[in-house]
Design a protein around this motif. Structure first.
Motif, PDB file in Angstrom:
ATOM      1  N   UNK A 247      -7.025 -64.270   7.209  1.00  0.00           N
ATOM      2  CA  UNK A 247      -6.323 -65.259   6.382  1.00  0.00           C
ATOM      3  C   UNK A 247      -4.968 -64.726   5.937  1.00  0.00           C
ATOM      4  N   UNK A 248      -4.927 -63.452   5.556  1.00  0.00           N
ATOM      5  CA  UNK A 248      -3.651 -62.831   5.174  1.00  0.00           C
ATOM      6  C   UNK A 248      -2.687 -62.856   6.357  1.00  0.00           C
ATOM      7  N   UNK A 249      -3.201 -62.566   7.545  1.00  0.00           N
ATOM      8  CA  UNK A 249      -2.375 -62.589   8.756  1.00  0.00           C
ATOM      9  C   UNK A 249      -1.822 -63.995   9.005  1.00  0.00           C
ATOM     10  N   UNK A 250      -2.628 -65.004   8.755  1.00  0.00           N
ATOM     11  CA  UNK A 250      -2.189 -66.393   8.931  1.00  0.00           C
ATOM     12  C   UNK A 250      -0.994 -66.695   8.028  1.00  0.00           C
ATOM     13  N   UNK A 251      -1.095 -66.317   6.753  1.00  0.00           N
ATOM     14  CA  UNK A 251      -0.006 -66.603   5.814  1.00  0.00           C
ATOM     15  C   UNK A 251       1.227 -65.748   6.105  1.00  0.00           C
ATOM     16  N   UNK A 252       0.992 -64.536   6.600  1.00  0.00           N
ATOM     17  CA  UNK A 252       2.115 -63.675   6.957  1.00  0.00           C
ATOM     18  C   UNK A 252       2.925 -64.297   8.096  1.00  0.00           C
ATOM     19  N   UNK A 253       2.243 -64.806   9.117  1.00  0.00           N
ATOM     20  CA  UNK A 253       2.923 -65.468  10.238  1.00  0.00           C
ATOM     21  C   UNK A 253       3.635 -66.733   9.772  1.00  0.00           C
ATOM     22  N   UNK A 254       2.977 -67.455   8.884  1.00  0.00           N
ATOM     23  CA  UNK A 254       3.557 -68.703   8.359  1.00  0.00           C
ATOM     24  C   UNK A 254       4.839 -68.421   7.573  1.00  0.00           C
ATOM     25  N   UNK A 255       4.823 -67.309   6.815  1.00  0.00           N
ATOM     26  CA  UNK A 255       5.997 -66.942   6.014  1.00  0.00           C
ATOM     27  C   UNK A 255       7.165 -66.548   6.904  1.00  0.00           C
TER      28      UNK A 255
END
Length: 258
Positions: A247-255
């Motif tokens: 989930x953290x990776x998902x938000x990191x990519x989104x950012x």
């Protein structure tokens, strides 16, 4: 990255403690909405006979913590204090191994992966050169797939016993359901196809394509897609840390895309 975000776990009651701790460490909140309940199965006459003849088995395969707990609960109900010394135990994953250790047993084989497919790929080399087909007891849940017994039939004689069943909980928290209806959550977390199936039975009157979810593994993701829900996150590591990291990776990519 997850500061002030609200996530909802659909795991069985009492099995989200580690997940909650990890989310809180990231500044997020986790609520529980159990969508499955693990219920030990009453032994049939045939099942009871299997427990009476455990000494004929060379291997006991346990695929989940729930399977471990339910198997040893059934063993206790039969008045059996311990396993036959000659039986070896194989497990899927470190979490299953950890729960097995609490019962005083160490597995002879631990598959580092988390799926039945990964298990048989690693386990077959261990038994394929035996002079006689080993006798294997599979202690599973009623909804478990037949992958292990199907793939091992060339190399072993497998006997399956269902030691627990997965059912819908008797109670579902209305306040948490209202948060979902009002779109006041970040993601729902699913860990099995049955949690997806039971979620669809809630009739929340929300279009499936509008539901935001994270799930563990391709099998759970496949079930979600069959129901019209496209997962935002699919974690391959079936652990609390694995889902949080994904989930953290998902938000990191989104950012990074902003």
């Amino acid at each position: 990255m997850l500061q002030n975000k609200l996530f909802i776990s659909t795991r069985p009651q009492g099995q989200s403690d580690e997940l909650k701790r990890l989310f809180e460490a990231e500044g997020a909140q986790l609520l529980e909405l159990p969508l499955i309940r693990i219920k030990p199965l009453e032994l049939s006459k045939d099942d009871s006979l299997i427990f009476d003849t455990l000494n004929r088995f060379d291997w006991l395969i346990l695929t989940s913590p729930n399977g471990v707990r339910s198997f040893f609960e059934s063993l206790k109900e039969k008045g059996i204090d311990s396993l036959t010394a000659g039986i070896q135990i194989g497990v899927i994953g470190k979490k299953t191994q950890k729960v097995l250790n609490t019962f005083g047993y160490k597995p002879a084989f631990v598959n580092p992966g988390n799926t039945a497919e990964e298990f048989v790929a690693a386990f077959i080399p261990k038994i394929q050169n035996c002079s006689e087909k080993p006798q294997i007891l599979l202690a599973l849940g009623n909804l478990a797939r037949t992958v292990i017994q199907d793939e091992l039939k060339e190399y072993a004689t497998c006997t399956r016993i269902n030691v627990y069943e997965t059912v819908m909980p008797d109670y579902t928290d209305e306040k948490t359901l209202q948060l979902i209806r009002e779109n006041r959550y970040e993601m729902l977390i699913f860990t099995s196809p049955s949690t997806i199936q039971n979620f669809m039975k809630l009739h929340l009157n929300i279009p499936a394509e509008d539901v935001r979810i994270a799930c563990i593994g391709d099998i759970t993701a496949h079930e979600a897609k069959n129901r019209g829900i496209t997962p935002l996150v699919v974690a391959e590591d079936a652990s609390a840390q694995g889902i949080v990291d994904a989930i953290i990776h998902y938000y990191s990519k989104k950012l990074k895309k902003l």
